[in-house]
Design an enzyme around this catalytic site. Structure first.
Site, PDB file in Angstrom:
ATOM      1  N   ASP A 164       3.843  -2.259  12.357  1.00  0.00           N
ATOM      2  CA  ASP A 164       2.457  -1.819  12.480  1.00  0.00           C
ATOM      3  C   ASP A 164       2.059  -1.492  13.916  1.00  0.00           C
ATOM      4  OD1 ASP A 164       2.642  -4.457  13.197  1.00  0.00           O
ATOM      5  OD2 ASP A 164       1.131  -5.188  11.803  1.00  0.00           O
TER       6      ASP A 164
ATOM      7  N   SER B   6       6.862  -4.830   7.721  1.00  0.00           N
ATOM      8  CA  SER B   6       6.422  -5.774   8.751  1.00  0.00           C
ATOM      9  C   SER B   6       7.208  -7.077   8.734  1.00  0.00           C
ATOM     10  CB  SER B   6       4.922  -6.027   8.610  1.00  0.00           C
ATOM     11  OG  SER B   6       4.198  -4.850   8.836  1.00  0.00           O
TER      12      SER B   6
ATOM     13  N   ARG C 283       0.835  -1.202   0.000  1.00  0.00           N
ATOM     14  CA  ARG C 283       0.000   0.000   0.000  1.00  0.00           C
ATOM     15  C   ARG C 283       0.869   1.251   0.000  1.00  0.00           C
ATOM     16  NH1 ARG C 283      -4.074   0.813   4.437  1.00  0.00           N
ATOM     17  NH2 ARG C 283      -2.417   0.056   5.801  1.00  0.00           N
TER      18      ARG C 283
END
Length: 462
Positions: free
Chosen positions: A208, A154, A92
Protein backbone atom coordinates in the site's frame (compact mmCIF):
# COMPACT_ATOMS: atom_id res chain seq x y z
CA UNK A 1 -1.53 22.47 66.79
CA UNK A 2 1.93 21.02 66.14
CA UNK A 3 0.36 17.81 64.87
CA UNK A 4 -1.84 19.79 62.50
CA UNK A 5 1.10 21.81 61.20
CA UNK A 6 3.11 18.63 60.74
CA UNK A 7 0.23 17.07 58.79
CA UNK A 8 -0.10 20.14 56.54
CA UNK A 9 3.65 20.20 56.00
CA UNK A 10 3.55 16.53 55.06
CA UNK A 11 0.75 17.17 52.55
CA UNK A 12 2.68 20.05 50.98
CA UNK A 13 5.82 17.94 50.78
CA UNK A 14 3.87 15.07 49.21
CA UNK A 15 2.26 17.44 46.73
CA UNK A 16 5.64 18.82 45.71
CA UNK A 17 6.96 15.28 45.23
CA UNK A 18 3.97 14.36 43.07
CA UNK A 19 4.48 17.47 40.92
CA UNK A 20 8.19 16.69 40.61
CA UNK A 21 7.56 13.10 39.52
CA UNK A 22 4.81 14.27 37.17
CA UNK A 23 7.25 16.52 35.34
CA UNK A 24 9.85 13.77 35.23
CA UNK A 25 7.40 11.31 33.67
CA UNK A 26 6.22 13.85 31.10
CA UNK A 27 9.77 14.96 30.28
CA UNK A 28 10.71 11.38 29.37
CA UNK A 29 8.44 11.77 26.34
CA UNK A 30 9.70 15.21 25.31
CA UNK A 31 12.12 15.05 22.38
CA UNK A 32 14.87 17.62 22.00
CA UNK A 33 16.19 18.71 18.62
CA UNK A 34 19.32 16.69 19.35
CA UNK A 35 17.20 13.59 19.94
CA UNK A 36 15.40 14.06 16.62
CA UNK A 37 18.68 14.57 14.80
CA UNK A 38 19.97 11.32 16.33
CA UNK A 39 16.88 9.52 14.99
CA UNK A 40 17.56 11.01 11.55
CA UNK A 41 21.15 9.80 11.72
CA UNK A 42 20.16 6.30 12.85
CA UNK A 43 17.61 6.09 10.06
CA UNK A 44 20.19 7.11 7.46
CA UNK A 45 22.74 4.59 8.73
CA UNK A 46 20.23 1.75 8.48
CA UNK A 47 18.96 2.93 5.08
CA UNK A 48 22.48 2.82 3.64
CA UNK A 49 23.32 -0.51 5.24
CA UNK A 50 19.96 -1.98 4.19
CA UNK A 51 20.67 -1.11 0.57
CA UNK A 52 23.91 -3.12 0.87
CA UNK A 53 22.38 -6.03 2.78
CA UNK A 54 23.83 -8.58 0.37
CA UNK A 55 27.36 -7.48 1.31
CA UNK A 56 29.05 -9.84 3.76
CA UNK A 57 28.72 -8.67 7.36
CA UNK A 58 26.27 -5.82 6.65
CA UNK A 59 23.21 -5.67 8.91
CA UNK A 60 20.27 -3.29 9.04
CA UNK A 61 17.09 -2.80 11.05
CA UNK A 62 15.34 -1.91 7.78
CA UNK A 63 14.40 -4.48 5.14
CA UNK A 64 14.83 -1.97 2.26
CA UNK A 65 12.95 -4.21 -0.17
CA UNK A 66 13.32 -3.54 -3.91
CA UNK A 67 9.87 -3.25 -5.51
CA UNK A 68 10.99 -3.21 -9.17
CA UNK A 69 8.62 -0.29 -9.69
CA UNK A 70 10.84 1.91 -11.83
CA UNK A 71 8.16 4.01 -13.46
CA UNK A 72 5.54 6.09 -11.67
CA UNK A 73 2.39 7.46 -13.29
CA UNK A 74 2.68 10.99 -14.62
CA UNK A 75 -0.92 11.87 -15.44
CA UNK A 76 -0.76 10.82 -19.10
CA UNK A 77 -2.10 7.29 -18.49
CA UNK A 78 -5.42 6.44 -20.17
CA UNK A 79 -7.63 3.36 -20.38
CA UNK A 80 -9.11 0.61 -18.17
CA UNK A 81 -7.20 -0.92 -15.27
CA UNK A 82 -7.99 -3.28 -12.41
CA UNK A 83 -6.64 -3.39 -8.88
CA UNK A 84 -6.85 -5.98 -6.12
CA UNK A 85 -6.37 -5.16 -2.45
CA UNK A 86 -5.80 -8.04 -0.02
CA UNK A 87 -4.53 -7.30 3.44
CA UNK A 88 -7.07 -8.25 6.06
CA UNK A 89 -10.64 -9.35 6.56
CA UNK A 90 -11.81 -7.76 3.30
CA UNK A 91 -10.76 -8.22 -0.33
CA UNK A 92 -11.38 -5.32 -2.71
CA UNK A 93 -11.58 -5.43 -6.50
CA UNK A 94 -11.38 -2.01 -8.18
CA UNK A 95 -11.92 -0.93 -11.77
CA UNK A 96 -10.50 2.41 -12.90
CA UNK A 97 -11.18 4.11 -16.20
CA UNK A 98 -8.85 7.02 -16.88
CA UNK A 99 -10.11 9.42 -19.51
CA UNK A 100 -8.94 12.79 -20.73
CA UNK A 101 -11.16 14.69 -18.34
CA UNK A 102 -11.85 12.38 -15.40
CA UNK A 103 -11.01 9.19 -13.56
CA UNK A 104 -13.95 6.88 -12.87
CA UNK A 105 -13.57 4.40 -10.01
CA UNK A 106 -15.79 1.40 -9.37
CA UNK A 107 -15.08 -0.75 -6.33
CA UNK A 108 -16.56 -3.81 -4.67
CA UNK A 109 -15.61 -5.21 -1.28
CA UNK A 110 -15.76 -8.93 -0.53
CA UNK A 111 -15.59 -10.41 2.96
CA UNK A 112 -12.76 -12.84 3.59
CA UNK A 113 -14.39 -15.80 5.38
CA UNK A 114 -12.46 -17.31 8.27
CA UNK A 115 -12.48 -20.65 6.44
CA UNK A 116 -10.70 -19.04 3.48
CA UNK A 117 -8.18 -17.13 5.62
CA UNK A 118 -7.28 -20.47 7.24
CA UNK A 119 -7.92 -22.74 4.27
CA UNK A 120 -6.22 -26.12 4.10
CA UNK A 121 -4.77 -25.52 0.62
CA UNK A 122 -3.39 -22.57 -1.31
CA UNK A 123 -5.82 -23.38 -4.12
CA UNK A 124 -8.82 -22.76 -1.82
CA UNK A 125 -7.66 -19.22 -1.06
CA UNK A 126 -6.73 -18.22 -4.58
CA UNK A 127 -9.78 -19.87 -6.13
CA UNK A 128 -11.90 -17.69 -3.86
CA UNK A 129 -10.02 -14.57 -4.98
CA UNK A 130 -10.45 -15.60 -8.62
CA UNK A 131 -14.18 -16.12 -8.05
CA UNK A 132 -14.51 -12.58 -6.63
CA UNK A 133 -12.60 -11.13 -9.59
CA UNK A 134 -14.81 -13.01 -12.06
CA UNK A 135 -17.99 -11.79 -10.38
CA UNK A 136 -16.77 -8.20 -10.48
CA UNK A 137 -15.60 -8.08 -14.10
CA UNK A 138 -18.88 -9.70 -15.20
CA UNK A 139 -20.82 -7.18 -13.16
CA UNK A 140 -19.07 -4.17 -14.74
CA UNK A 141 -19.11 -5.83 -18.17
CA UNK A 142 -15.43 -5.74 -19.07
CA UNK A 143 -15.22 -9.47 -19.82
CA UNK A 144 -13.04 -10.26 -22.82
CA UNK A 145 -10.64 -7.39 -22.39
CA UNK A 146 -7.01 -8.10 -21.50
CA UNK A 147 -7.01 -5.65 -18.60
CA UNK A 148 -3.74 -4.68 -16.87
CA UNK A 149 -4.05 -5.44 -13.16
CA UNK A 150 -2.15 -4.25 -10.10
CA UNK A 151 -2.21 -6.47 -7.00
CA UNK A 152 -1.79 -4.91 -3.55
CA UNK A 153 -0.75 -7.83 -1.36
CA UNK A 154 -0.11 -6.39 2.10
CA UNK A 155 2.07 -9.20 3.42
CA UNK A 156 5.85 -9.30 3.34
CA UNK A 157 7.15 -10.56 0.00
CA UNK A 158 10.57 -10.96 -1.53
CA UNK A 159 10.20 -9.66 -5.05
CA UNK A 160 12.32 -10.63 -8.05
CA UNK A 161 10.34 -8.57 -10.57
CA UNK A 162 7.56 -6.01 -10.57
CA UNK A 163 4.99 -8.80 -11.07
CA UNK A 164 6.58 -11.58 -9.02
CA UNK A 165 7.00 -11.99 -5.28
CA UNK A 166 7.30 -14.85 -2.80
CA UNK A 167 5.44 -14.60 0.50
CA UNK A 168 7.83 -14.47 3.46
CA UNK A 169 5.25 -15.24 6.15
CA UNK A 170 1.56 -14.89 6.83
CA UNK A 171 0.28 -12.27 9.30
CA UNK A 172 -3.07 -10.58 10.11
CA UNK A 173 -4.89 -13.80 10.90
CA UNK A 174 -4.06 -15.63 7.64
CA UNK A 175 -2.66 -19.14 7.87
CA UNK A 176 -2.85 -21.04 4.59
CA UNK A 177 -0.26 -23.76 3.95
CA UNK A 178 1.47 -23.94 0.61
CA UNK A 179 1.77 -20.17 0.12
CA UNK A 180 4.79 -19.11 2.17
CA UNK A 181 7.84 -19.23 -0.06
CA UNK A 182 5.70 -19.32 -3.21
CA UNK A 183 5.08 -16.68 -5.88
CA UNK A 184 1.66 -15.24 -5.04
CA UNK A 185 1.18 -13.79 -8.54
CA UNK A 186 1.72 -17.22 -10.07
CA UNK A 187 -0.76 -18.77 -7.62
CA UNK A 188 -3.41 -16.22 -8.60
CA UNK A 189 -2.72 -16.64 -12.30
CA UNK A 190 -3.15 -20.40 -11.95
CA UNK A 191 -6.47 -19.90 -10.16
CA UNK A 192 -7.70 -17.60 -12.94
CA UNK A 193 -6.59 -20.14 -15.55
CA UNK A 194 -8.57 -22.87 -13.78
CA UNK A 195 -11.69 -20.75 -14.25
CA UNK A 196 -10.93 -19.73 -17.81
CA UNK A 197 -13.48 -16.91 -17.83
CA UNK A 198 -11.34 -13.91 -16.76
CA UNK A 199 -8.89 -12.23 -19.10
CA UNK A 200 -6.54 -10.05 -17.07
CA UNK A 201 -2.81 -9.36 -17.11
CA UNK A 202 -1.21 -9.09 -13.67
CA UNK A 203 1.55 -6.56 -14.32
CA UNK A 204 2.39 -5.32 -10.80
CA UNK A 205 2.61 -6.64 -7.25
CA UNK A 206 2.88 -3.88 -4.65
CA UNK A 207 2.19 -2.91 -1.07
CA UNK A 208 0.00 0.00 0.00
CA UNK A 209 2.88 2.42 0.59
CA UNK A 210 4.11 2.00 -2.99
CA UNK A 211 0.56 2.50 -4.20
CA UNK A 212 0.38 5.73 -2.27
CA UNK A 213 3.41 7.12 -4.10
CA UNK A 214 1.71 6.25 -7.39
CA UNK A 215 -1.57 7.89 -6.41
CA UNK A 216 0.24 11.07 -5.41
CA UNK A 217 2.55 11.05 -8.45
CA UNK A 218 -0.40 10.89 -10.84
CA UNK A 219 -1.32 14.43 -9.77
CA UNK A 220 1.96 15.63 -8.25
CA UNK A 221 5.05 14.92 -10.38
CA UNK A 222 7.39 15.97 -7.56
CA UNK A 223 6.30 12.98 -5.46
CA UNK A 224 9.26 10.89 -4.35
CA UNK A 225 8.17 9.46 -0.96
CA UNK A 226 5.11 7.74 0.46
CA UNK A 227 4.35 7.34 4.17
CA UNK A 228 1.59 5.60 6.10
CA UNK A 229 0.76 6.22 9.75
CA UNK A 230 -2.24 4.15 10.66
CA UNK A 231 -2.62 0.93 12.61
CA UNK A 232 0.96 0.29 11.50
CA UNK A 233 3.48 2.55 9.83
CA UNK A 234 5.79 2.34 6.84
CA UNK A 235 7.44 4.38 4.11
CA UNK A 236 8.73 3.94 0.57
CA UNK A 237 10.78 6.23 -1.62
CA UNK A 238 12.52 6.61 -4.96
CA UNK A 239 16.16 5.47 -4.89
CA UNK A 240 18.84 5.80 -7.55
CA UNK A 241 19.53 2.46 -9.21
CA UNK A 242 23.28 2.59 -8.62
CA UNK A 243 22.61 2.53 -4.86
CA UNK A 244 20.55 -0.68 -5.00
CA UNK A 245 22.55 -3.87 -4.90
CA UNK A 246 21.81 -6.21 -7.79
CA UNK A 247 19.82 -3.68 -9.85
CA UNK A 248 21.58 -3.06 -13.14
CA UNK A 249 19.07 -0.92 -15.02
CA UNK A 250 19.41 2.85 -14.90
CA UNK A 251 17.00 5.37 -13.42
CA UNK A 252 15.14 5.10 -10.13
CA UNK A 253 13.30 2.34 -8.30
CA UNK A 254 10.78 2.55 -5.47
CA UNK A 255 12.21 0.92 -2.33
CA UNK A 256 9.93 -0.37 0.42
CA UNK A 257 11.70 0.73 3.61
CA UNK A 258 9.67 -1.20 6.23
CA UNK A 259 10.77 1.44 8.71
CA UNK A 260 8.76 0.01 11.61
CA UNK A 261 11.80 -2.14 12.37
CA UNK A 262 14.08 0.79 13.19
CA UNK A 263 15.49 0.36 16.70
CA UNK A 264 15.64 -3.43 16.69
CA UNK A 265 19.40 -3.37 17.31
CA UNK A 266 19.26 -0.57 19.89
CA UNK A 267 19.52 2.64 17.87
CA UNK A 268 16.48 4.13 19.68
CA UNK A 269 17.41 3.00 23.18
CA UNK A 270 18.36 6.54 24.19
CA UNK A 271 14.79 7.79 23.82
CA UNK A 272 12.80 4.69 24.81
CA UNK A 273 10.98 4.95 28.13
CA UNK A 274 9.92 2.39 30.71
CA UNK A 275 6.47 2.57 29.14
CA UNK A 276 7.89 1.78 25.69
CA UNK A 277 9.72 -1.23 27.05
CA UNK A 278 6.55 -2.48 28.74
CA UNK A 279 4.60 -2.12 25.50
CA UNK A 280 7.28 -4.09 23.68
CA UNK A 281 7.60 -6.79 26.33
CA UNK A 282 3.85 -7.47 26.37
CA UNK A 283 3.41 -7.39 22.58
CA UNK A 284 3.06 -10.41 20.29
CA UNK A 285 6.56 -9.77 18.87
CA UNK A 286 8.91 -8.61 21.64
CA UNK A 287 12.13 -7.06 20.37
CA UNK A 288 10.77 -6.36 16.90
CA UNK A 289 9.15 -3.32 15.23
CA UNK A 290 10.46 -0.94 17.90
CA UNK A 291 9.84 2.26 15.92
CA UNK A 292 6.33 1.14 15.00
CA UNK A 293 5.54 0.52 18.68
CA UNK A 294 6.42 4.14 19.46
CA UNK A 295 4.38 5.83 16.72
CA UNK A 296 1.58 3.76 15.18
CA UNK A 297 -2.12 3.70 15.96
CA UNK A 298 -1.97 0.16 17.27
CA UNK A 299 0.18 1.34 20.18
CA UNK A 300 -0.64 5.05 20.77
CA UNK A 301 -3.56 4.19 23.03
CA UNK A 302 -1.63 1.61 25.03
CA UNK A 303 1.29 4.00 25.57
CA UNK A 304 -1.21 6.62 26.78
CA UNK A 305 -2.91 4.09 29.07
CA UNK A 306 0.31 2.94 30.71
CA UNK A 307 1.45 6.51 31.30
CA UNK A 308 -1.96 7.46 32.75
CA UNK A 309 -1.75 4.38 34.98
CA UNK A 310 1.57 5.56 36.36
CA UNK A 311 -0.10 8.83 37.36
CA UNK A 312 -2.92 6.89 39.03
CA UNK A 313 -0.33 4.94 41.03
CA UNK A 314 1.43 8.21 41.85
CA UNK A 315 -1.78 9.69 43.22
CA UNK A 316 -1.96 12.46 40.65
CA UNK A 317 -5.07 11.02 38.96
CA UNK A 318 -8.36 9.43 40.02
CA UNK A 319 -8.02 10.04 43.73
CA UNK A 320 -11.03 8.63 45.55
CA UNK A 321 -12.25 6.65 42.56
CA UNK A 322 -13.39 3.09 43.24
CA UNK A 323 -11.32 0.48 41.46
CA UNK A 324 -8.35 1.30 39.29
CA UNK A 325 -9.11 3.10 36.01
CA UNK A 326 -6.89 2.30 33.03
CA UNK A 327 -5.84 -1.05 34.56
CA UNK A 328 -7.07 -3.19 31.67
CA UNK A 329 -4.68 -3.66 28.76
CA UNK A 330 -6.08 -2.19 25.54
CA UNK A 331 -8.87 -0.22 27.23
CA UNK A 332 -7.50 3.13 26.02
CA UNK A 333 -7.28 3.41 22.24
CA UNK A 334 -5.75 5.78 19.69
CA UNK A 335 -9.29 7.09 19.14
CA UNK A 336 -9.50 7.98 22.85
CA UNK A 337 -6.14 9.73 22.55
CA UNK A 338 -7.48 11.74 19.62
CA UNK A 339 -10.64 12.77 21.48
CA UNK A 340 -8.60 14.13 24.37
CA UNK A 341 -5.98 15.82 22.18
CA UNK A 342 -8.69 17.53 20.14
CA UNK A 343 -10.68 18.78 23.13
CA UNK A 344 -10.47 22.56 22.82
CA UNK A 345 -13.32 23.41 25.20
CA UNK A 346 -12.44 25.61 28.14
CA UNK A 347 -13.63 23.04 30.67
CA UNK A 348 -12.38 20.02 28.69
CA UNK A 349 -15.94 18.76 28.40
CA UNK A 350 -15.18 15.96 25.92
CA UNK A 351 -12.36 14.64 28.10
CA UNK A 352 -14.59 14.72 31.19
CA UNK A 353 -17.34 12.81 29.38
CA UNK A 354 -14.86 10.23 28.06
CA UNK A 355 -13.50 9.58 31.56
CA UNK A 356 -17.02 9.27 32.96
CA UNK A 357 -18.51 7.08 30.25
CA UNK A 358 -15.59 4.78 29.49
CA UNK A 359 -13.57 4.63 32.69
CA UNK A 360 -15.98 5.35 35.54
CA UNK A 361 -14.23 8.55 36.63
CA UNK A 362 -17.28 10.59 37.62
CA UNK A 363 -15.94 13.88 38.93
CA UNK A 364 -12.37 14.62 37.87
CA UNK A 365 -10.90 17.93 38.93
CA UNK A 366 -9.76 20.54 36.44
CA UNK A 367 -6.14 19.68 37.26
CA UNK A 368 -6.77 16.01 36.54
CA UNK A 369 -8.44 16.79 33.21
CA UNK A 370 -5.51 18.99 32.19
CA UNK A 371 -3.06 16.23 33.14
CA UNK A 372 -4.96 13.64 31.09
CA UNK A 373 -4.83 15.95 28.08
CA UNK A 374 -1.15 16.69 28.67
CA UNK A 375 -0.39 12.96 28.72
CA UNK A 376 -2.28 12.27 25.50
CA UNK A 377 -0.73 15.21 23.71
CA UNK A 378 2.84 14.40 24.71
CA UNK A 379 2.37 10.81 23.51
CA UNK A 380 0.85 11.91 20.18
CA UNK A 381 3.37 14.72 19.66
CA UNK A 382 6.28 12.38 20.28
CA UNK A 383 4.91 9.95 17.69
CA UNK A 384 4.45 12.71 15.12
CA UNK A 385 7.93 14.09 15.74
CA UNK A 386 9.52 10.64 15.43
CA UNK A 387 7.73 10.10 12.12
CA UNK A 388 8.91 13.53 10.97
CA UNK A 389 12.52 12.69 11.90
CA UNK A 390 12.44 9.39 10.02
CA UNK A 391 10.79 11.10 7.05
CA UNK A 392 13.34 13.92 7.14
CA UNK A 393 16.07 11.32 6.77
CA UNK A 394 14.37 10.05 3.59
CA UNK A 395 14.04 13.62 2.30
CA UNK A 396 17.78 14.18 2.70
CA UNK A 397 18.44 10.81 1.04
CA UNK A 398 16.28 11.71 -1.96
CA UNK A 399 18.05 15.08 -2.01
CA UNK A 400 15.64 17.04 -4.18
CA UNK A 401 15.12 20.73 -3.57
CA UNK A 402 11.36 20.27 -3.84
CA UNK A 403 9.64 17.04 -2.88
CA UNK A 404 6.07 15.91 -2.32
CA UNK A 405 5.36 13.17 0.24
CA UNK A 406 2.17 11.16 -0.28
CA UNK A 407 0.62 10.61 3.15
CA UNK A 408 -2.15 8.34 4.40
CA UNK A 409 -3.25 6.21 7.33
CA UNK A 410 -5.96 6.68 9.94
CA UNK A 411 -3.68 8.37 12.47
CA UNK A 412 -2.36 10.91 9.97
CA UNK A 413 -5.78 11.42 8.42
CA UNK A 414 -7.98 11.51 11.53
CA UNK A 415 -5.94 12.47 14.60
CA UNK A 416 -6.58 16.16 15.37
CA UNK A 417 -2.97 17.22 16.07
CA UNK A 418 -0.73 14.61 14.44
CA UNK A 419 -0.47 16.01 10.89
CA UNK A 420 0.21 19.58 12.00
CA UNK A 421 2.88 18.52 14.49
CA UNK A 422 4.51 16.34 11.85
CA UNK A 423 4.54 19.15 9.27
CA UNK A 424 5.96 21.70 11.72
CA UNK A 425 8.71 19.32 12.80
CA UNK A 426 9.56 18.54 9.17
CA UNK A 427 10.07 22.24 8.47
CA UNK A 428 12.39 22.53 11.46
CA UNK A 429 14.46 19.48 10.48
CA UNK A 430 14.71 20.10 6.71
CA UNK A 431 14.86 23.89 6.21
CA UNK A 432 17.00 23.45 3.08
CA UNK A 433 14.21 21.55 1.29
CA UNK A 434 10.68 22.49 0.30
CA UNK A 435 8.65 19.52 1.48
CA UNK A 436 4.90 19.19 1.03
CA UNK A 437 3.00 16.49 2.90
CA UNK A 438 0.00 15.70 0.71
CA UNK A 439 -2.86 13.47 1.78
CA UNK A 440 -3.04 10.63 -0.73
CA UNK A 441 -6.22 8.82 -1.70
CA UNK A 442 -6.53 5.02 -1.58
CA UNK A 443 -2.98 3.94 -2.28
CA UNK A 444 -3.83 0.28 -1.70
CA UNK A 445 -6.64 0.38 -4.27
CA UNK A 446 -6.39 3.13 -6.83
CA UNK A 447 -2.61 3.22 -6.39
CA UNK A 448 -2.25 -0.40 -7.51
CA UNK A 449 -4.19 0.33 -10.70
CA UNK A 450 -2.01 3.39 -11.39
CA UNK A 451 1.19 1.36 -10.89
CA UNK A 452 -0.23 -1.11 -13.44
CA UNK A 453 -1.04 1.79 -15.76
CA UNK A 454 2.50 3.14 -15.56
CA UNK A 455 3.97 -0.34 -16.00
CA UNK A 456 2.24 -0.98 -19.34
CA UNK A 457 2.78 2.51 -20.73
CA UNK A 458 0.32 5.23 -21.53
CA UNK A 459 -2.64 3.04 -22.48
CA UNK A 460 -4.42 0.13 -20.86
CA UNK A 461 -7.29 -1.95 -22.08
CA UNK A 462 -9.98 -0.16 -24.05
Amino acid sequence: MLAALSYISSLISRRREVLKQTEQLINEFELTRESLLSVMQAMRIHIDSGLRRDDVGVQSDLLMLPTYVSRLPDGTERGDFLALDLGGTNFRVIHINIGDDAMKVNCRKYRMPEAVMRAERAEDLFDYLAQCIAEFVNEIQVVGKDIPLGFTFSFGCRQSAINSGRLVRWTKGFSVPGVEGEDVVKLLEEALERRGDVNVNIVALINDTVGMIATSAFLEPETAIGCIVGTGTNAAYLERSENIGGWERGGDMVVNVEWGGLGTTGSLNGIRTVVDRTVDRTSVNPGAQIFEKMVSGMYLGEISRLLLLRFVDLGALCRGVDGKPFATSGCFSAVHNGIVCGDSSRDLRATRELLRAEFGVGNPSGAELRLVQRVCRVVADRAAKLCAAALASLVTKVNRRRVVVGMDGAVYRMHPTFADTMATTMEELTPQFRVRLKLSDDGSGKGAALVAAAAVGSRGAG
